[in-house]
Write a protein that holds these residues in place. Structure first.
Motif, PDB file in Angstrom:
ATOM      1  N   MET A 152       1.084  -1.174   0.101  1.00 15.97           N
ATOM      2  CA  MET A 152      -0.091   0.261  -0.111  1.00 15.97           C
ATOM      3  C   MET A 152       1.128   1.695   0.181  1.00 15.97           C
ATOM      4  O   MET A 152       2.096   1.125   0.941  1.00 15.97           O
ATOM      5  CB  MET A 152      -1.005  -0.297   1.620  1.00 15.97           C
ATOM      6  N   ASN A 153       0.525   1.807  -1.079  1.00 15.78           N
ATOM      7  CA  ASN A 153       1.079   3.291  -1.417  1.00 15.78           C
ATOM      8  C   ASN A 153       1.237   4.168  -0.416  1.00 15.78           C
ATOM      9  O   ASN A 153      -0.246   4.783  -0.452  1.00 15.78           O
ATOM     10  CB  ASN A 153       1.634   4.085  -2.249  1.00 15.78           C
ATOM     11  N   LEU A 154       1.956   5.326   0.521  1.00 13.75           N
ATOM     12  CA  LEU A 154       1.055   6.463   1.758  1.00 13.75           C
ATOM     13  C   LEU A 154       1.785   7.198   0.561  1.00 13.75           C
ATOM     14  O   LEU A 154       2.614   7.249   0.890  1.00 13.75           O
ATOM     15  CB  LEU A 154       1.285   5.764   2.857  1.00 13.75           C
ATOM     16  N   ASP A 155       0.435   8.268   1.289  1.00 18.06           N
ATOM     17  CA  ASP A 155       0.923   9.511   0.944  1.00 18.06           C
ATOM     18  C   ASP A 155       1.260  10.581   1.868  1.00 18.06           C
ATOM     19  O   ASP A 155       0.352  10.124   3.591  1.00 18.06           O
ATOM     20  CB  ASP A 155      -0.175  10.495  -0.152  1.00 18.06           C
ATOM     21  N   ASP A 176      -2.292  10.307   4.680  1.00 20.87           N
ATOM     22  CA  ASP A 176      -2.223   8.963   5.105  1.00 20.87           C
ATOM     23  C   ASP A 176      -1.913   8.918   6.368  1.00 20.87           C
ATOM     24  O   ASP A 176      -2.375   8.960   7.385  1.00 20.87           O
ATOM     25  CB  ASP A 176      -1.772   7.868   4.066  1.00 20.87           C
ATOM     26  N   ALA A 210       7.149   8.858   2.655  1.00 20.41           N
ATOM     27  CA  ALA A 210       5.908   9.138   1.688  1.00 20.41           C
ATOM     28  C   ALA A 210       5.918   9.717   0.481  1.00 20.41           C
ATOM     29  O   ALA A 210       6.645  10.814  -0.174  1.00 20.41           O
ATOM     30  CB  ALA A 210       4.810  10.054   2.522  1.00 20.41           C
ATOM     31  N   LYS A 211       4.962   9.883  -0.366  1.00 23.33           N
ATOM     32  CA  LYS A 211       4.898  10.669  -1.490  1.00 23.33           C
ATOM     33  C   LYS A 211       4.347  11.872  -1.367  1.00 23.33           C
ATOM     34  O   LYS A 211       3.352  11.863  -0.573  1.00 23.33           O
ATOM     35  CB  LYS A 211       3.796   9.144  -2.710  1.00 23.33           C
TER      36      LYS A 211
END
Length: 159
Positions: free
Chosen positions: A1-4, A7, A157-158
């Motif tokens: 799961m990619n978090l930004d 998030d 994080a992105k």
């Protein structure tokens, strides 16, 4: 799961106050309540948020002694790891346990009522566990920080 970044802001806010209302949380992270609720749901479904708990005051509960305990095991005992891990479940005094690298095999976080209780725990429980070779205790004199907050930098994080 990619978090930004959003998030991570949600996670940080929930770590500070797991009982925060969705409306307040949404305000803090600059989202609409429905978008915030959706994100929290995705974090829960993705396993990032494993649950919600209450933080207890050990001192007020009468648990005045805290120690970190390094356990070194004998390697000539069959299934020493499995036996030790199974026996940990019966030790109410152990509030955290980890397999570690270095000279020891395990690091335990232990809470007891007083020094006598701690001494009894070590002598009557830990030393009697199969395969235990050495026990080293590090008594906590003062806790400076005890948080598990996750920051943006640590997760990359992105934006």
């Amino acid at each position: 799961m990619n978090l930004d970044v959003i998030d991570l802001k949600i996670l940080k806010a929930l770590q500070r106050d797991g009982r925060i209302s969705n409306l307040k949380l949404a305000e803090q992270v600059c989202l609409s309540p429905s978008a915030c609720l959706r994100r929290v749901g995705m974090l829960e479904e993705g396993g990032i948020i494993r649950g919600y708990t209450a933080q207890l005051d050990a001192g007020l509960l009468g648990l005045e002694v805290e120690a970190f305990v390094m356990i070194t095991m004998r390697r000539d005992v069959d299934r020493w790891h499995e036996q030790f891990v199974a026996a940990l479940g019966d030790l109410d005094e152990v509030i955290g346990s980890h397999v570690v690298t270095g000279e020891a095999n395990y690091l335990l976080r232990v809470r007891t009522r007083n020094l006598k209780h701690y001494s009894d725990f070590v002598l009557e429980k830990l030393y009697k566990m199969p395969g235990v070779l050495d026990i080293r205790s590090y008594m906590v004199l003062q806790t400076i920080s005890d948080s598990a907050f996750i920051g943006e930098q640590s997760l990359g994080a992105k934006r």
